[in-house]
Write a protein that holds these residues in place. Structure first.
Motif, short mmCIF file in Angstrom:
data_model
loop_
_atom_site.label_atom_id
_atom_site.label_comp_id
_atom_site.label_asym_id
_atom_site.label_seq_id
_atom_site.Cartn_x
_atom_site.Cartn_y
_atom_site.Cartn_z
N THR A 74 0.83 -1.20 0.00
CA THR A 74 0.00 0.00 0.00
C THR A 74 0.87 1.26 0.00
N ARG A 75 0.62 2.11 -0.96
CA ARG A 75 1.36 3.39 -1.02
C ARG A 75 0.73 4.37 -0.02
N ILE A 76 1.56 4.96 0.81
CA ILE A 76 1.09 5.89 1.84
C ILE A 76 1.89 7.18 1.74
N SER A 77 1.18 8.30 1.70
CA SER A 77 1.82 9.61 1.72
C SER A 77 1.73 10.17 3.14
N VAL A 78 2.79 10.81 3.59
CA VAL A 78 2.85 11.22 4.99
C VAL A 78 3.34 12.66 5.14
N VAL A 79 2.70 13.40 6.04
CA VAL A 79 3.25 14.65 6.56
C VAL A 79 3.58 14.40 8.03
N PHE A 80 4.86 14.37 8.36
CA PHE A 80 5.28 14.19 9.74
C PHE A 80 5.23 15.53 10.47
N GLN A 81 5.39 15.48 11.80
CA GLN A 81 5.43 16.74 12.55
C GLN A 81 6.62 17.58 12.13
N GLU A 82 7.74 16.91 11.78
CA GLU A 82 8.87 17.64 11.23
C GLU A 82 8.68 17.73 9.72
N ASP A 83 9.15 18.80 9.12
CA ASP A 83 8.88 19.00 7.69
C ASP A 83 9.61 17.99 6.80
N ARG A 84 10.80 17.58 7.21
CA ARG A 84 11.57 16.54 6.50
C ARG A 84 11.78 16.85 5.02
N ASN A 94 12.33 19.12 -4.32
CA ASN A 94 11.72 18.31 -3.26
C ASN A 94 10.40 17.73 -3.74
N TRP A 95 9.60 18.54 -4.40
CA TRP A 95 8.30 18.07 -4.87
C TRP A 95 8.45 17.01 -5.96
N ARG A 96 9.48 17.13 -6.80
CA ARG A 96 9.65 16.17 -7.88
C ARG A 96 10.11 14.80 -7.38
N ILE A 97 10.58 14.74 -6.15
CA ILE A 97 10.86 13.43 -5.56
C ILE A 97 9.55 12.66 -5.41
N ALA A 98 8.50 13.37 -5.00
CA ALA A 98 7.19 12.75 -4.83
C ALA A 98 6.47 12.57 -6.17
N ALA A 99 6.72 13.47 -7.11
CA ALA A 99 6.03 13.44 -8.41
C ALA A 99 7.04 13.76 -9.51
N LEU A 143 1.20 15.70 -3.61
CA LEU A 143 1.63 15.33 -4.96
C LEU A 143 1.92 13.84 -5.11
N PHE A 144 2.22 13.17 -4.01
CA PHE A 144 2.57 11.77 -4.10
C PHE A 144 1.33 10.94 -4.43
N ASP A 145 1.44 10.08 -5.42
CA ASP A 145 0.31 9.29 -5.88
C ASP A 145 0.09 8.11 -4.94
#
Length: 200
Positions: A74-84, A94-99, A143-145
């Protein structure tokens, strides 16, 4: 898609050399979330929300209970408490890593949806304010699918006006996705039109 947490319990083992037993963080937690409606988990600090996220991501294994609806594939997209965010890359990178196929026009459109100037795409995280970095982290997750999105306090550090803008964007872009958002603010649930669960 539905994810069910059933009678979930977890304890961290005792630290070696200390006269303390294991520390129970979660006990008999049960709730579900799905792609039919966003779910907000109201959780105060110290309630085990980060541990719960790690269990959902498969980083930890529960002592008892089970999680249904998620598999190792299962693909899961996450926003942690830290921005990472990656400090050596600008926001667009950074965004192109996800998309990887993300074009400049689409990235600029998402910036505007998050209340950011498209100019931030060329900037590195260290040059941005805390609120701008937070929105960049949220944007990357959107952006992550992935059919499942987990967000841990995604609106922290945002003023009320900006918070409303980002909440609207999250609500719109997470339609037909299983969104679980952890926060301590009940207003977030109301603005998202979310189902509310509580972690005490």
């Amino acid at each position: 898609m539905k994810i069910s947490i059933e009678q979930l319990s977890f304890s961290y083992p005792a630290e070696s050399g200390k006269n303390q037993g294991s520390k129970q963080v979660l006990k008999d937690i049960s709730f579900s979330f799905s792609d039919q409606q966003p779910t907000v988990l109201l959780a105060p600090s110290g309630s085990g929300k980060t541990t719960l996220l790690r269990l959902l991501l498969g980083f930890l294994k529960p002592d008892s209970g089970k999680i249904e609806g998620l598999t190792s594939d299962t693909r899961i997209s996450v926003v942690f408490q830290e921005d990472r965010l990656f400090d050596t890359m600008n926001v667009y990178e950074n965004w192109r890593i996800a998309a990887p196929a993300l074009g400049k026009d689409e990235a600029a459109s998402l910036c505007r949806d998050l209340g950011l100037s498209p100019a931030v795409l060329t900037q590195k995280p260290a040059t941005l304010s805390g609120g701008m970095r937070r929105r960049a982290a949220v944007g990357r997750a959107l952006l992550f699918d992935a059919p499942v999105i987990l967000m841990d306090e995604p609106f922290q550090g945002l003023d009320d006006k900006t918070r409303d803008i980002v909440i609207r964007t999250v609500k719109e872009r997470c339609r037909q996705k299983a969104l679980l958002l952890i926060t301590h603010d009940p207003e977030d649930a109301e603005k998202l039109g979310a189902k509310v669960e509580k972690l005490s």
